[in-house]
Design a protein around this motif. Structure first.
Motif, mmCIF file in Angstrom:
data_model
loop_
_atom_site.group_PDB
_atom_site.id
_atom_site.type_symbol
_atom_site.label_atom_id
_atom_site.label_comp_id
_atom_site.label_asym_id
_atom_site.label_seq_id
_atom_site.Cartn_x
_atom_site.Cartn_y
_atom_site.Cartn_z
ATOM 1 N N ALA A 1 -21.476 15.945 -15.187
ATOM 2 C CA ALA A 1 -20.889 14.623 -14.948
ATOM 3 C C ALA A 1 -20.151 14.594 -13.616
ATOM 4 O O ALA A 1 -19.873 15.629 -13.006
ATOM 5 C CB ALA A 1 -19.947 14.246 -16.084
ATOM 6 N N SER A 2 -19.826 13.371 -13.170
ATOM 7 C CA SER A 2 -19.168 13.193 -11.876
ATOM 8 C C SER A 2 -18.042 12.168 -11.991
ATOM 9 O O SER A 2 -18.038 11.322 -12.886
ATOM 10 C CB SER A 2 -20.174 12.717 -10.814
ATOM 11 N N GLU A 3 -17.111 12.257 -11.055
ATOM 12 C CA GLU A 3 -16.047 11.270 -10.879
ATOM 13 C C GLU A 3 -16.077 10.839 -9.412
ATOM 14 O O GLU A 3 -16.257 11.669 -8.512
ATOM 15 C CB GLU A 3 -14.680 11.860 -11.216
ATOM 16 N N THR A 4 -15.909 9.530 -9.179
ATOM 17 C CA THR A 4 -15.973 9.020 -7.806
ATOM 18 C C THR A 4 -14.712 8.257 -7.450
ATOM 19 O O THR A 4 -14.030 7.707 -8.323
ATOM 20 C CB THR A 4 -17.194 8.098 -7.628
ATOM 21 N N ALA A 5 -14.403 8.228 -6.153
ATOM 22 C CA ALA A 5 -13.295 7.444 -5.612
ATOM 23 C C ALA A 5 -13.766 6.773 -4.321
ATOM 24 O O ALA A 5 -14.414 7.418 -3.477
ATOM 25 C CB ALA A 5 -12.091 8.338 -5.342
ATOM 26 N N ASN A 6 -13.466 5.506 -4.179
ATOM 27 C CA ASN A 6 -13.919 4.727 -3.017
ATOM 28 C C ASN A 6 -12.739 4.389 -2.103
ATOM 29 O O ASN A 6 -11.622 4.106 -2.580
ATOM 30 C CB ASN A 6 -14.610 3.437 -3.453
ATOM 31 N N PHE A 7 -13.014 4.390 -0.807
ATOM 32 C CA PHE A 7 -11.985 4.041 0.168
ATOM 33 C C PHE A 7 -12.611 3.124 1.231
ATOM 34 O O PHE A 7 -13.490 3.544 1.999
ATOM 35 C CB PHE A 7 -11.423 5.298 0.831
ATOM 36 N N PRO A 8 -12.167 1.865 1.282
ATOM 37 C CA PRO A 8 -12.687 0.973 2.334
ATOM 38 C C PRO A 8 -11.970 1.253 3.671
ATOM 39 O O PRO A 8 -10.758 1.093 3.770
ATOM 40 C CB PRO A 8 -12.361 -0.420 1.810
ATOM 41 N N TRP A 9 -12.741 1.663 4.673
ATOM 42 C CA TRP A 9 -12.149 1.989 5.979
ATOM 43 C C TRP A 9 -12.193 0.752 6.876
ATOM 44 O O TRP A 9 -13.221 0.107 7.042
ATOM 45 C CB TRP A 9 -12.905 3.155 6.603
ATOM 46 N N SER A 10 -11.084 0.468 7.466
ATOM 47 C CA SER A 10 -10.961 -0.742 8.293
ATOM 48 C C SER A 10 -11.332 -0.522 9.747
ATOM 49 O O SER A 10 -10.950 -1.317 10.623
ATOM 50 C CB SER A 10 -9.516 -1.284 8.235
ATOM 51 N N ARG A 11 -12.024 0.553 10.044
ATOM 52 C CA ARG A 11 -12.469 0.878 11.407
ATOM 53 C C ARG A 11 -11.275 1.001 12.344
ATOM 54 O O ARG A 11 -11.312 0.588 13.509
ATOM 55 C CB ARG A 11 -13.452 -0.187 11.926
ATOM 56 N N ASN A 12 -10.212 1.611 11.863
ATOM 57 C CA ASN A 12 -9.024 1.831 12.666
ATOM 58 C C ASN A 12 -8.793 3.307 12.881
ATOM 59 O O ASN A 12 -9.312 4.152 12.159
ATOM 60 C CB ASN A 12 -7.803 1.195 11.987
ATOM 61 N N ARG A 13 -7.943 3.619 13.857
ATOM 62 C CA ARG A 13 -7.526 4.978 14.104
ATOM 63 C C ARG A 13 -6.208 5.220 13.389
ATOM 64 O O ARG A 13 -5.441 4.295 13.107
ATOM 65 C CB ARG A 13 -7.333 5.223 15.609
ATOM 66 N N SER A 14 -5.936 6.511 13.104
ATOM 67 C CA SER A 14 -4.653 6.900 12.520
ATOM 68 C C SER A 14 -4.216 8.216 13.120
ATOM 69 O O SER A 14 -5.024 8.954 13.682
ATOM 70 C CB SER A 14 -4.742 7.000 10.997
ATOM 71 N N ALA A 15 -2.902 8.506 12.977
ATOM 72 C CA ALA A 15 -2.362 9.758 13.494
ATOM 73 C C ALA A 15 -1.459 10.355 12.434
ATOM 74 O O ALA A 15 -0.945 9.668 11.540
ATOM 75 C CB ALA A 15 -1.588 9.521 14.791
ATOM 76 N N ASP A 16 -1.252 11.651 12.505
ATOM 77 C CA ASP A 16 -0.413 12.359 11.530
ATOM 78 C C ASP A 16 0.991 11.761 11.515
ATOM 79 O O ASP A 16 1.580 11.499 12.576
ATOM 80 C CB ASP A 16 -0.355 13.835 11.915
ATOM 81 N N GLY A 17 1.516 11.538 10.316
ATOM 82 C CA GLY A 17 2.831 10.924 10.166
ATOM 83 C C GLY A 17 2.787 9.419 10.302
ATOM 84 O O GLY A 17 3.837 8.777 10.434
ATOM 85 N N CYS A 18 1.605 8.835 10.308
ATOM 86 C CA CYS A 18 1.382 7.391 10.406
ATOM 87 C C CYS A 18 1.954 6.824 11.721
ATOM 88 O O CYS A 18 2.546 5.734 11.767
ATOM 89 C CB CYS A 18 1.990 6.672 9.210
ATOM 90 N N LYS A 19 1.801 7.584 12.783
ATOM 91 C CA LYS A 19 2.239 7.111 14.096
ATOM 92 C C LYS A 19 1.311 5.985 14.573
ATOM 93 O O LYS A 19 0.126 5.954 14.244
ATOM 94 C CB LYS A 19 2.222 8.253 15.108
#
Length: 235
Positions: free
Chosen positions: A185-203
């Motif tokens: 069996a499997s478990e899935t998780a979805n994440f819609p990406w907004s085509r944005n950049r990100s940096a560590d610490g949410c800078k």
């Protein structure tokens, strides 16, 4: 002189005549008495044997009755019979035949739990946001408990050596979620990406990923597990 000599003779004769022999009737009475005494002795002997046998038989019968009886008489302490009471040696002696041991419960092999990455489309036009999917599969033969919480998940987008986006950079909360996954069996998780950049610490990052047909790589991670690369195109 002659008279004096005769007197003793007469006296002797007179004395011998005074001693009489018992008559026949007396002999008969004596024989009857002797016979009766002998008969009485025989009767007493026979009666004694009969009484002794009777006492022996009664004693054996009483013993047998007392042994076979399971119900105690009123007021008497109940004594378990020998047949109902197991012997100490029988109860203390273990069986010579070993009992079969229960088979060991198989454990989950975490190495057979895999993570894969996928996108809903191979290419996206301008203004289309990719849907990133993380999939956890139990490839073993027994159920496995896996932590599929946000504390373990990461959706990572790269382009060559350029780290474009990570879901952990601006993650609002980090939680554990233990779930038992059945074999196959499997478990899935979805994440819609907004085509944005990100940096560590949410800078804050001003630049946006480029389009124009560039290719990007999506990698799904669950703890120390990482999926094979899923390639998609942004136009």
């Amino acid at each position: 002189m002659g008279r004096q000599g005769d007197s003793p003779a007469r006296g002797t004769a007179s004395g011998s005549s005074s001693v009489r022999k018992p008559s026949a009737a007396v002999y008969r009475r004596r024989r009857l008495v002797a016979g009766g005494a002998l008969l009485l002795v025989i009767v007493l002997v026979v009666s004694g044997f009969a009484l002794a046998g009777a006492f022996r038989g009664g004693s054996q019968q009483a013993s047998s009755t007392a042994t076979s009886s399971d119900t105690p008489s009123p007021g008497a302490a109940a004594t378990p019979s020998a047949a109902a009471t197991p012997s100490a040696s029988a109860s203390a002696t273990p069986s010579a035949t070993p009992s079969p041991s229960a088979p060991a419960t198989p454990t989950c092999n975490q190495n057979l739990v895999t993570v894969s990455a996928a996108t809903d489309k191979p290419a996206y036009g301008p203004g289309e946001n990719p849907l990133l999917t993380l999939k956890v599969t139990n490839g073993g033969t027994v159920p496995c408990e896996v932590n599929i919480g946000t504390s373990q998940m990461e959706f990572l987008v790269t382009s060559g050596s350029d780290r474009i986006f990570s879901s952990k950079d601006c993650q609002a909360s980090s939680e554990d979620l233990l779930k038992v996954i059945a074999p196959g069996a499997s478990e899935t998780a979805n994440f819609p990406w907004s085509r944005n950049r990100s940096a560590d610490g949410c800078k804050a990052v001003a630049a946006a990923p480029g389009g124009g047909g560039a290719y990007y790589i999506f990698t799904a991670k669950l703890g120390s597990r990482a999926s094979p690369k899923a390639v998609f195109q942004l136009n």
